[in-house]
Design a protein around this motif. Structure first.
Motif, PDB file in Angstrom:
ATOM      1  N   LEU A   9       0.823  -1.207   0.000  1.00 38.77           N
ATOM      2  CA  LEU A   9       0.000   0.000   0.000  1.00 38.77           C
ATOM      3  C   LEU A   9       0.859   1.260   0.000  1.00 38.77           C
ATOM      4  N   SER A  10       1.923   1.289   0.797  1.00 35.43           N
ATOM      5  CA  SER A  10       2.781   2.474   0.827  1.00 35.43           C
ATOM      6  C   SER A  10       3.539   2.647  -0.482  1.00 35.43           C
ATOM      7  N   PHE A  11       3.947   1.550  -1.120  1.00 28.77           N
ATOM      8  CA  PHE A  11       4.612   1.643  -2.421  1.00 28.77           C
ATOM      9  C   PHE A  11       3.660   2.189  -3.484  1.00 28.77           C
ATOM     10  N   CYS A  12       2.413   1.725  -3.470  1.00 29.33           N
ATOM     11  CA  CYS A  12       1.427   2.219  -4.433  1.00 29.33           C
ATOM     12  C   CYS A  12       1.128   3.696  -4.210  1.00 29.33           C
ATOM     13  N   MET A  13       1.052   4.126  -2.969  1.00 26.04           N
ATOM     14  CA  MET A  13       0.816   5.539  -2.683  1.00 26.04           C
ATOM     15  C   MET A  13       2.002   6.399  -3.110  1.00 26.04           C
ATOM     16  N   ALA A  14       3.230   5.899  -2.943  1.00 26.18           N
ATOM     17  CA  ALA A  14       4.410   6.637  -3.391  1.00 26.18           C
ATOM     18  C   ALA A  14       4.412   6.772  -4.913  1.00 26.18           C
ATOM     19  N   LEU A  15       4.033   5.701  -5.628  1.00 29.64           N
ATOM     20  CA  LEU A  15       3.931   5.781  -7.082  1.00 29.64           C
ATOM     21  C   LEU A  15       2.847   6.766  -7.521  1.00 29.64           C
ATOM     22  N   LEU A  16       1.746   6.805  -6.797  1.00 34.57           N
ATOM     23  CA  LEU A  16       0.669   7.739  -7.114  1.00 34.57           C
ATOM     24  C   LEU A  16       1.129   9.184  -6.952  1.00 34.57           C
ATOM     25  N   VAL A  17       1.835   9.472  -5.865  1.00 36.46           N
ATOM     26  CA  VAL A  17       2.345  10.828  -5.651  1.00 36.46           C
ATOM     27  C   VAL A  17       3.374  11.174  -6.715  1.00 36.46           C
ATOM     28  N   PHE A  18       4.240  10.230  -7.040  1.00 36.44           N
ATOM     29  CA  PHE A  18       5.254  10.476  -8.066  1.00 36.44           C
ATOM     30  C   PHE A  18       4.608  10.740  -9.426  1.00 36.44           C
ATOM     31  N   ALA A  19       3.611   9.947  -9.799  1.00 33.30           N
ATOM     32  CA  ALA A  19       2.966  10.118 -11.103  1.00 33.30           C
ATOM     33  C   ALA A  19       2.160  11.407 -11.171  1.00 33.30           C
ATOM     34  N   SER A  20       1.567  11.837 -10.062  1.00 33.37           N
ATOM     35  CA  SER A  20       0.750  13.046 -10.097  1.00 33.37           C
ATOM     36  C   SER A  20       1.594  14.313 -10.089  1.00 33.37           C
ATOM     37  N   THR A  21       2.831  14.258  -9.646  1.00 36.17           N
ATOM     38  CA  THR A  21       3.674  15.452  -9.621  1.00 36.17           C
ATOM     39  C   THR A  21       4.626  15.524 -10.803  1.00 36.17           C
ATOM     40  N   MET A  22       4.666  14.509 -11.643  1.00 39.96           N
ATOM     41  CA  MET A  22       5.601  14.488 -12.763  1.00 39.96           C
ATOM     42  C   MET A  22       5.021  15.254 -13.956  1.00 39.96           C
ATOM     43  N   SER A  23       5.842  16.096 -14.582  1.00 36.09           N
ATOM     44  CA  SER A  23       5.458  16.807 -15.794  1.00 36.09           C
ATOM     45  C   SER A  23       6.174  16.190 -16.983  1.00 36.09           C
ATOM     46  N   PHE A  24       5.503  16.130 -18.117  1.00 39.94           N
ATOM     47  CA  PHE A  24       6.136  15.583 -19.314  1.00 39.94           C
ATOM     48  C   PHE A  24       5.502  16.198 -20.555  1.00 39.94           C
ATOM     49  N   THR A  25       6.167  15.985 -21.698  1.00 36.12           N
ATOM     50  CA  THR A  25       5.718  16.520 -22.980  1.00 36.12           C
ATOM     51  C   THR A  25       5.522  15.368 -23.959  1.00 36.12           C
ATOM     52  N   ILE A  26       4.424  15.411 -24.683  1.00 35.18           N
ATOM     53  CA  ILE A  26       4.146  14.423 -25.716  1.00 35.18           C
ATOM     54  C   ILE A  26       4.283  15.128 -27.064  1.00 35.18           C
ATOM     55  N   GLU A  27       5.235  14.671 -27.864  1.00 38.72           N
ATOM     56  CA  GLU A  27       5.458  15.245 -29.180  1.00 38.72           C
ATOM     57  C   GLU A  27       4.957  14.272 -30.239  1.00 38.72           C
ATOM     58  N   SER A  28       4.292  14.801 -31.270  1.00 30.26           N
ATOM     59  CA  SER A  28       3.762  13.980 -32.371  1.00 30.26           C
ATOM     60  C   SER A  28       4.154  14.602 -33.699  1.00 30.26           C
ATOM     61  N   HIS A  29       4.498  13.782 -34.677  1.00 36.34           N
ATOM     62  CA  HIS A  29       4.830  14.251 -36.022  1.00 36.34           C
ATOM     63  C   HIS A  29       3.821  13.679 -36.991  1.00 36.34           C
ATOM     64  N   TYR A  30       3.145  14.561 -37.733  1.00 36.96           N
ATOM     65  CA  TYR A  30       2.146  14.168 -38.716  1.00 36.96           C
ATOM     66  C   TYR A  30       2.662  14.484 -40.114  1.00 36.96           C
ATOM     67  N   CYS A  31       2.454  13.570 -41.021  1.00 40.93           N
ATOM     68  CA  CYS A  31       2.736  13.807 -42.428  1.00 40.93           C
ATOM     69  C   CYS A  31       1.382  13.822 -43.124  1.00 40.93           C
ATOM     70  N   GLY A  32       0.878  15.003 -43.377  1.00 36.10           N
ATOM     71  CA  GLY A  32      -0.493  15.156 -43.867  1.00 36.10           C
ATOM     72  C   GLY A  32      -1.446  14.906 -42.709  1.00 36.10           C
ATOM     73  N   GLU A  33      -2.278  13.903 -42.841  1.00 36.83           N
ATOM     74  CA  GLU A  33      -3.215  13.526 -41.778  1.00 36.83           C
ATOM     75  C   GLU A  33      -2.784  12.255 -41.050  1.00 36.83           C
ATOM     76  N   VAL A  34      -1.633  11.702 -41.440  1.00 36.64           N
ATOM     77  CA  VAL A  34      -1.189  10.415 -40.907  1.00 36.64           C
ATOM     78  C   VAL A  34      -0.158  10.648 -39.797  1.00 36.64           C
ATOM     79  N   LEU A  35      -0.366  10.008 -38.664  1.00 37.59           N
ATOM     80  CA  LEU A  35       0.582  10.085 -37.555  1.00 37.59           C
ATOM     81  C   LEU A  35       1.789   9.214 -37.871  1.00 37.59           C
ATOM     82  N   VAL A  36       2.977   9.836 -37.886  1.00 34.14           N
ATOM     83  CA  VAL A  36       4.187   9.098 -38.237  1.00 34.14           C
ATOM     84  C   VAL A  36       4.922   8.634 -36.994  1.00 34.14           C
ATOM     85  N   ASP A  37       5.098   9.533 -35.997  1.00 36.36           N
ATOM     86  CA  ASP A  37       5.885   9.171 -34.815  1.00 36.36           C
ATOM     87  C   ASP A  37       5.371   9.935 -33.609  1.00 36.36           C
TER      88      ASP A  37
END
Length: 138
Positions: A9-37
């Motif tokens: 339970l304490s490990f799961c709560m630590a993971l929850l706190v870690f995941a809720s405070t983490m910031s990240f960026t999702i980058e996507s590359h489209y060629c026309g209307e098709v998602l490439v990467d």
């Protein structure tokens, strides 16, 4: 069993706190209307179809519209976490203490009585001692 449950339970709560405070960026590359990467922590790979601009200004400048596009989505984490228990006001401390006490009591094991004479049968009665001695409770 109880200690293992608390560790999980304490490990799961630590993971929850870690995941809720983490910031990240999702980058996507489209060629026309098709998602490439798509990439979360690195840079995206291009499809190789980007238009290259000519640097000479003496030629006729006809520009081609670029069919590729890049998108970036920023996911911000929480920054307003309460660090210490002392910063809670009195009612919140009482509520947290009551919830913890009642939650811990859900997992206490009930004390079972150990009956040692359950499988023991009494000896056979040879003569009635009360009638023999004439001792009666009234």
């Amino acid at each position: 069993m109880k200690e293992t449950f608390y560790k999980i339970l304490s490990f799961c709560m630590a993971l929850l706190v870690f995941a809720s405070t983490m910031s990240f960026t999702i980058e996507s590359h489209y060629c026309g209307e098709v998602l490439v990467d798509t990439s979360i922590f690195g840079t995206v790979e291009s499809c190789g179809m980007e238009v290259q601009q000519k640097t000479s200004s003496t030629e006729c400048d006809i520009t081609k519209k670029d069919c590729c596009s890049d998108e970036k989505h920023f996911v911000d984490g929480q920054d307003n976490l309460k660090i210490s228990f002392d910063k809670l006001d009195k009612e919140q401390q009482i509520l947290v203490a009551t919830l913890i006490y009642s939650y811990i009591n859900l997992f206490t094991e009930l004390q079972t009585e150990n009956i040692s004479f359950r499988d023991y049968s009494p000896p056979p009665l040879v003569r009635d001692v009360q009638v023999l001695d004439q001792t009666f409770l009234i």
